[in-house]
Motif scaffolding. Structure first.
Motif, PDB file in Angstrom:
ATOM      1  N   GLY A 157      -6.408   0.816  -2.954  1.00 33.93           N
ATOM      2  CA  GLY A 157      -6.441   0.706  -1.676  1.00 33.93           C
ATOM      3  C   GLY A 157      -7.284   0.205  -0.996  1.00 33.93           C
ATOM      4  O   GLY A 157      -8.344  -0.272  -1.554  1.00 33.93           O
ATOM      5  N   ASP A 158      -7.547   0.267   0.515  1.00 35.30           N
ATOM      6  CA  ASP A 158      -8.379  -0.316   1.250  1.00 35.30           C
ATOM      7  C   ASP A 158      -9.807   0.616   1.276  1.00 35.30           C
ATOM      8  O   ASP A 158      -9.514   1.688   1.154  1.00 35.30           O
ATOM      9  CB  ASP A 158      -7.979  -0.547   2.592  1.00 35.30           C
ATOM     10  N   ILE A 159     -10.783   0.051   1.160  1.00 35.71           N
ATOM     11  CA  ILE A 159     -12.186   0.858   1.327  1.00 35.71           C
ATOM     12  C   ILE A 159     -12.238   1.376   2.692  1.00 35.71           C
ATOM     13  O   ILE A 159     -12.392   0.831   3.526  1.00 35.71           O
ATOM     14  CB  ILE A 159     -13.383  -0.167   0.851  1.00 35.71           C
ATOM     15  N   THR A 208     -11.343   5.124  -0.631  1.00 37.29           N
ATOM     16  CA  THR A 208     -10.170   4.266  -0.452  1.00 37.29           C
ATOM     17  C   THR A 208      -9.274   5.097   0.323  1.00 37.29           C
ATOM     18  O   THR A 208      -9.066   6.315  -0.016  1.00 37.29           O
ATOM     19  CB  THR A 208      -9.868   3.319  -1.656  1.00 37.29           C
ATOM     20  N   THR A 209      -7.980   4.417   0.604  1.00 38.94           N
ATOM     21  CA  THR A 209      -6.912   4.903   1.329  1.00 38.94           C
ATOM     22  C   THR A 209      -6.191   5.749   0.103  1.00 38.94           C
ATOM     23  O   THR A 209      -5.734   6.933   0.502  1.00 38.94           O
ATOM     24  CB  THR A 209      -6.181   3.815   1.962  1.00 38.94           C
ATOM     25  N   PRO A 255       0.846  -1.179   0.118  1.00 34.70           N
ATOM     26  CA  PRO A 255       0.080  -0.145   0.084  1.00 34.70           C
ATOM     27  C   PRO A 255       0.920   1.225  -0.044  1.00 34.70           C
ATOM     28  O   PRO A 255       0.599   2.196  -0.676  1.00 34.70           O
ATOM     29  CB  PRO A 255      -0.824  -0.189   1.378  1.00 34.70           C
TER      30      PRO A 255
END
Length: 204
Positions: free
Chosen positions: A69-71, A150-151, A3
């Motif tokens: 990226g992460d939600i 997201t991130t 990430p």
């Protein structure tokens, strides 16, 4: 790819885009282009500038698609549609702002000072009677009303927010060079981005 690495790629690419975009928008670059190309650049420079920006933004969008990226959240209905409606209205605001101030985007007028024979008055109209930089307002609304986050998109939007603000400062300096004291009076009367009650143009 981790990430951190994907976020770094996005930020570095955005920084490269910002550097090239700012260079092409600067008055010294436009003066050099006018000196080399002459009057041939007058009708074409804005179109080339916009096309180049689109070409450079496309890979950035693809990078976000590859490395989202992460939600963090997805807005539920009906808030999702309210946010999308806000983005649409912000897009219409940008179109209206361009129509209301075409003379601000013509390169020969940008390169002429307030005392030049070809200079035109500032003549604020439409949305410019209430805000000096409607593009800054619409840009913030379009990105921050995205109904999901997201991130990596959050990192990208934070960097874009800084760039839009710095770009607004550059825009103001260029308008000061173009309109002089007339624009200084306008600055004192009209807010940069958020309309205030009792603040508008012409002065009471």
């Amino acid at each position: 790819m981790s990430p951190v690495e994907s976020a770094l790629i996005l930020v570095v690419y955005l920084a490269c885009f910002a550097a090239v975009h700012s260079l092409m928008a600067s008055l010294p670059f436009k003066r050099r282009a006018a000196k080399i190309l002459g009057r041939r650049m007058d009708p074409w420079y804005p179109a080339i500038f916009s096309a180049f920006a689109f070409v450079m933004i496309a890979p950035l969008v693809y990078l976000v698609y590859l490395f989202p990226g992460d939600i963090l959240y997805v807005a539920p209905s009906p808030w999702r549609w309210a946010m999308v409606a806000g983005q649409v209205l912000a897009g219409l605001l940008s179109i209206r702002a361009f129509i209301d101030a075409l003379h601000r985007f013509k390169v020969p007028l940008q390169l002429s000072g307030p005392g030049a024979a070809e200079a035109k008055p500032l003549a604020p109209r439409g949305v410019y009677r209430w805000v000096r930089d409607p593009f800054l307002l619409s840009g913030f609304l379009i990105i921050w009303l995205t109904p999901f986050m997201t991130t990596n998109i959050l990192i990208l939007y934070a960097a874009v927010t800084v760039y839009l603000y710095l770009g607004s400062l550059h825009w103001e300096r260029r308008l000061l060079a173009q309109f002089g004291d007339e624009y200084r009076t306008y600055q004192r009367r009209v807010p940069r981005m958020v309309p205030w009650r009792g603040r508008g143009w012409p002065p009471d």
